[in-house]
Motif scaffolding. Structure first.
Motif, PDB file in Angstrom:
ATOM      1  N   GLY A  77       0.825  -1.196   0.000  1.00 48.76           N
ATOM      2  CA  GLY A  77       0.000   0.000   0.000  1.00 48.76           C
ATOM      3  C   GLY A  77       0.863   1.251   0.000  1.00 48.76           C
ATOM      4  N   ILE A  78       0.247   2.373  -0.249  1.00 44.03           N
ATOM      5  CA  ILE A  78       0.991   3.632  -0.336  1.00 44.03           C
ATOM      6  C   ILE A  78       1.725   3.933   0.973  1.00 44.03           C
ATOM      7  CG2 ILE A  78       0.657   6.143  -0.436  1.00 44.03           C
ATOM      8  CD1 ILE A  78      -1.330   5.690  -2.687  1.00 44.03           C
ATOM      9  N   GLN A  79       1.147   3.531   2.098  1.00 43.91           N
ATOM     10  CA  GLN A  79       1.796   3.757   3.390  1.00 43.91           C
ATOM     11  C   GLN A  79       2.450   2.477   3.933  1.00 43.91           C
ATOM     12  OE1 GLN A  79       2.501   6.495   4.951  1.00 43.91           O
ATOM     13  NE2 GLN A  79       1.482   7.787   3.431  1.00 43.91           N
ATOM     14  N   SER A  80       2.903   1.631   3.031  1.00 44.25           N
ATOM     15  CA  SER A  80       3.509   0.362   3.434  1.00 44.25           C
ATOM     16  C   SER A  80       4.793   0.565   4.234  1.00 44.25           C
ATOM     17  CB  SER A  80       3.814  -0.478   2.183  1.00 44.25           C
ATOM     18  OG  SER A  80       4.680  -1.549   2.484  1.00 44.25           O
ATOM     19  N   ALA A 266      -5.901  -0.903   7.041  1.00 39.24           N
ATOM     20  CA  ALA A 266      -5.527   0.519   7.177  1.00 39.24           C
ATOM     21  C   ALA A 266      -6.713   1.397   7.559  1.00 39.24           C
ATOM     22  CB  ALA A 266      -4.858   1.039   5.912  1.00 39.24           C
ATOM     23  N   GLU A 267      -7.783   0.779   8.046  1.00 37.19           N
ATOM     24  CA  GLU A 267      -8.945   1.523   8.528  1.00 37.19           C
ATOM     25  C   GLU A 267      -9.204   1.111   9.971  1.00 37.19           C
ATOM     26  OE1 GLU A 267     -12.366   1.918   5.745  1.00 37.19           O
ATOM     27  OE2 GLU A 267     -11.242   0.435   4.578  1.00 37.19           O
ATOM     28  N   LEU A 285       4.722   4.330  24.746  1.00 32.75           N
ATOM     29  CA  LEU A 285       4.813   3.363  23.651  1.00 32.75           C
ATOM     30  C   LEU A 285       3.988   3.879  22.481  1.00 32.75           C
ATOM     31  CD1 LEU A 285       6.022   0.458  23.198  1.00 32.75           C
ATOM     32  CD2 LEU A 285       3.723  -0.398  23.728  1.00 32.75           C
ATOM     33  N   LEU A 286       4.635   4.082  21.333  1.00 29.94           N
ATOM     34  CA  LEU A 286       3.954   4.653  20.172  1.00 29.94           C
ATOM     35  C   LEU A 286       3.576   3.548  19.194  1.00 29.94           C
ATOM     36  CD1 LEU A 286       3.094   7.410  19.068  1.00 29.94           C
ATOM     37  CD2 LEU A 286       5.282   7.513  17.846  1.00 29.94           C
ATOM     38  N   LEU A 287       2.276   3.385  19.007  1.00 28.09           N
ATOM     39  CA  LEU A 287       1.727   2.367  18.111  1.00 28.09           C
ATOM     40  C   LEU A 287       1.164   3.040  16.863  1.00 28.09           C
ATOM     41  CD1 LEU A 287      -0.175   0.349  20.873  1.00 28.09           C
ATOM     42  CD2 LEU A 287       2.111  -0.124  19.978  1.00 28.09           C
ATOM     43  N   ASP A 288       0.716   2.233  15.906  1.00 25.06           N
ATOM     44  CA  ASP A 288       0.125   2.788  14.686  1.00 25.06           C
ATOM     45  C   ASP A 288      -1.246   2.162  14.450  1.00 25.06           C
ATOM     46  OD1 ASP A 288       0.273   0.939  11.879  1.00 25.06           O
ATOM     47  OD2 ASP A 288       1.382   0.181  13.607  1.00 25.06           O
ATOM     48  N   PRO A 327      -0.217  10.033   8.857  1.00 19.95           N
ATOM     49  CA  PRO A 327      -1.320  10.296   7.924  1.00 19.95           C
ATOM     50  C   PRO A 327      -2.710  10.132   8.558  1.00 19.95           C
ATOM     51  CG  PRO A 327       0.375   8.978   6.861  1.00 19.95           C
ATOM     52  CD  PRO A 327       0.704   9.012   8.320  1.00 19.95           C
ATOM     53  N   HIS A 328      -2.772   9.570   9.777  1.00 17.09           N
ATOM     54  CA  HIS A 328      -4.046   9.394  10.487  1.00 17.09           C
ATOM     55  C   HIS A 328      -4.249  10.470  11.546  1.00 17.09           C
ATOM     56  CE1 HIS A 328      -5.181   5.165   9.180  1.00 17.09           C
ATOM     57  NE2 HIS A 328      -3.961   5.290   8.692  1.00 17.09           N
TER      58      HIS A 328
END
Length: 336
Positions: A77-80, A266-267, A285-288, A327-328
């Motif tokens: 994906g674009i944000q892979s 990604a949603e 702790l930084l998650l995505d 991007p989120h």
């Protein structure tokens, strides 16, 4: 058992730390108890190339170099996270990188796509339907493109999840188990996000080869439990073929929790974003929201249900992905 590893190119900062999550453990303990939570910080494999993909690419790049390749072609994906890491690995090793990206290029590049561009990777964008229906043909096209210009390409599947890539997490399983023993325990459960299957395949096979009793569960971020149970075994079979090895599949416990995928890949929905904020505020702790945040949210819900109450120690493998968080940024209005 000591693993005999194939050639690799050292790229990651290893070993990564194993840290307790005592504030979250305390918050999510139930009246019936529950495990002490630990996190294996594979988001710290390197600063820019961070995450689980780098462990895989050490072995993939080793195979590419051994075959005389000077170009890496991969997809996502674009944000892979995987594409971003491949772009940076190529830059570090002086190899060309071609990215086959799913989706439309829109506006100013952000997150992982920005890093892809900074690293000098070539990018080609395809609508989702064309991408999924013709991906083998797209790989063949770009292989021919570079061959026609005197270059030899090595093709890397989604997430570097194949018999080459899973070596990264076979080796990581050995490292993780040694970390746990140094802390005085054997983990009963190892949890990871699963989006292409390779990390889960490597951890599952690694624990099996090392005779560990830890049960590995992948929290799916897309597709279905059946898909990942098949994909994990597919990657392990490819590993067997490449290494002339044989594994008794009936002895492998491939566990997948697909209850927290949400709207799709990604949603994510607001509870996932709140779990990300909670992990940051309680533990730094930084998650995505694509991988680790979704899997960690699922784990917290299972803890609330008492799913792991008979377990003393549980390890969450942080597979990285922080660049995909930005991007989120509009999904965190509750922080304003």
């Amino acid at each position: 058992m000591n693993l005999s590893l194939p050639p690799r190119i050292p790229l990651a900062r290893l070993p990564t730390p194993l840290q307790p999550l005592d504030r979250i453990t305390e918050k999510y303990s139930t009246p019936h108890g529950g495990p002490r939570l630990w996190v294996k910080r594979d988001d710290l494999t390197e600063t820019a190339m961070s995450g689980n993909k780098l462990r895989k690419l050490e072995f993939v790049a080793g195979a590419a170099r051994a075959q005389g390749c000077d170009t890496l072609i991969t997809c996502g994906g674009i944000q892979s996270n995987h594409c971003r890491t491949t772009a940076l690995v190529g830059a570090r090793l002086g190899m060309r990188v071609q990215l086959i990206l799913r989706g439309e290029e829109k506006g100013i590049p952000d997150g992982n796509l920005l890093v892809d561009r900074l690293a000098g990777a070539s990018t080609a964008f395809y609508p989702a339907r064309q991408y999924f229906e013709t991906l083998p043909e797209l790989f063949a096209h770009w292989c021919d493109f570079y061959a026609g210009r005197g270059h030899k390409a090595f093709c890397i599947p989604t997430g570097a999840s194949d018999g080459w890539g899973i070596w990264g997490y076979i080796a990581a399983a050995e490292e993780l188990l040694a970390d746990c023993r140094a802390q005085g325990f054997e983990p009963e459960h190892i949890i990871c996000a699963t989006g292409s299957g390779g990390t889960q395949a490597g951890l599952t096979l690694g624990c099996h080869l090392l005779g560990a009793n830890a049960r590995v569960t992948g929290y799916a971020v897309c597709d279905s439990a059946d898909y990942f149970q098949h994909k994990v075994l597919e990657d392990i079979r490819h590993w067997e073929t490449l290494n002339s090895q044989s594994v008794d599949e009936t002895s492998l416990d491939v566990r997948v929790n697909a209850d927290y995928i949400g709207p799709g890949y990604a949603e994510a929905e607001e509870p996932v974003y709140r779990a990300i904020a909670e992990a940051a505020s309680l533990e730094g702790l930084l998650l995505d929201p694509v991988y680790t945040g979704k899997a960690f949210y699922g784990l917290l819900q299972e803890l609330r249900k008492g799913s792991y109450r008979d377990c003393e120690n549980l390890v969450f493998v942080h597979t990285g992905g922080q660049f995909g968080l930005f991007p989120h940024r509009e999904m965190f209005p509750f922080l304003l």
